[in-house]
Design an enzyme around this catalytic site. Structure first.
Site, short mmCIF file in Angstrom:
data_model
loop_
_atom_site.label_atom_id
_atom_site.label_comp_id
_atom_site.label_asym_id
_atom_site.label_seq_id
_atom_site.Cartn_x
_atom_site.Cartn_y
_atom_site.Cartn_z
N ARG A 93 0.83 -1.21 0.00
CA ARG A 93 0.00 0.00 0.00
C ARG A 93 0.86 1.25 0.00
O ARG A 93 1.80 1.37 0.79
CB ARG A 93 -0.92 0.03 1.21
CG ARG A 93 -1.76 1.31 1.23
CD ARG A 93 -2.93 1.24 2.14
NE ARG A 93 -3.74 2.45 2.04
CZ ARG A 93 -4.80 2.69 2.77
NH1 ARG A 93 -5.20 1.80 3.67
NH2 ARG A 93 -5.48 3.81 2.61
N ARG A 102 -6.59 1.96 -3.37
CA ARG A 102 -5.60 1.27 -2.53
C ARG A 102 -5.58 -0.23 -2.80
O ARG A 102 -6.61 -0.86 -3.05
CB ARG A 102 -5.81 1.55 -1.04
CG ARG A 102 -7.08 1.07 -0.36
CD ARG A 102 -8.33 1.92 -0.57
NE ARG A 102 -8.24 3.33 -0.28
CZ ARG A 102 -8.58 3.86 0.89
NH1 ARG A 102 -9.04 3.11 1.85
NH2 ARG A 102 -8.49 5.14 1.08
N ASP A 105 -6.79 -2.09 2.35
CA ASP A 105 -7.10 -1.26 3.51
C ASP A 105 -7.63 -2.21 4.57
O ASP A 105 -8.47 -3.05 4.27
CB ASP A 105 -8.18 -0.24 3.08
CG ASP A 105 -8.64 0.68 4.20
OD1 ASP A 105 -7.79 1.17 4.96
OD2 ASP A 105 -9.86 0.92 4.28
N ASP A 107 -9.15 -1.96 8.32
CA ASP A 107 -9.63 -1.05 9.36
C ASP A 107 -10.13 -1.81 10.59
O ASP A 107 -10.86 -2.80 10.45
CB ASP A 107 -10.80 -0.19 8.83
CG ASP A 107 -10.38 0.77 7.74
OD1 ASP A 107 -9.19 1.14 7.69
OD2 ASP A 107 -11.24 1.15 6.93
#
Ligand code: X6L
Ligand code: MG
Ligand code: MG
Length: 172
Positions: A93, A102, A105, A107
């Site tokens: 990334r 991206r 990701d 999270d």
């Protein structure tokens, strides 16, 4: 005779949201999940289906593939975040355009019933209750997941806009 003292911190049930819209998104997601599973202190509990999702936010970009995973972890919230960012970096990334495309990701959405309000980590994720690309995969595997506003993932999904664009992909 020796008495062993089996001290082990009880793991915490967490939800992570993953997304990719560069390269081979489903392969990137698989790679990230494999790395999470291989992490000491993380046990994978459930992985959602893959969903094709329209890009959300101010940057025009390709559709994403999004998933959620549920894990049990003995890592602290900050160590879990560090591991997520490490996996993002390992997969290549590059953080150039804010909210832009991206490779991956990862999270931290939910960390048990805990609230974390730190500059680099807000948990439960403050905007997940409005995002179909998060709620649909999350409700698939953890409908009772506790959101910041006290609702469950399934309850929030019932009033969440823009669900039509989110399409469950066939299993590969
Ligand atoms: C105004 C300003 C309105 C900002 C919305 C929304 C910003 C979402 C960022 C916003 C705003 C985000 C994904 C995505 C992104 C993803 C899909 C974000 C971060 N990540 N779209 N857009 N899946 N489908 O994982 O969520 S950028
Ligand atoms: Mg992120
Ligand atoms: Mg995100």
């Amino acid at each position: 005779m020796t008495i062993e003292n089996h001290m082990s911190a009880a793991p915490t049930r967490c939800a992570l949201g993953l997304g990719s819209n560069l390269g081979d998104p489903t392969a990137n997601l698989d790679d990230a999940v494999r790395r999470l599973e291989a992490t000491s202190g993380i046990t994978l509990v459930a992985r959602s289906s893959n969903y094709r999702t329209p890009p959300w936010g101010p940057v025009p970009q390709d559709d994403f593939v999004n998933i959620c995973v549920v894990i049990d972890t003995t890592l602290s919230p900050q160590d879990l975040l560090k591991r997520c960012l490490e996996i993002e970096n390992k997969l290549g990334r590059v953080r150039d355009v804010r909210w832009g495309p991206r490779v991956i990701d990862v999270d931290v959405l939910i960390y048990g019933m805990e609230t974390v309000a730190e500059p680099d980590l807000e948990v439960p994720h403050p905007r997940m209750g409005e995002r179909a690309f998060v709620l649909i995969p999350l409700a698939e595997i953890w409908p009772d997941a506790p959101l910041a506003d006290g609702r469950t993932a399934a309850a929030a999904l019932a009033t969440c806009p823009d669900q039509d664009g989110v399409v469950k992909l066939p299993e590969s």
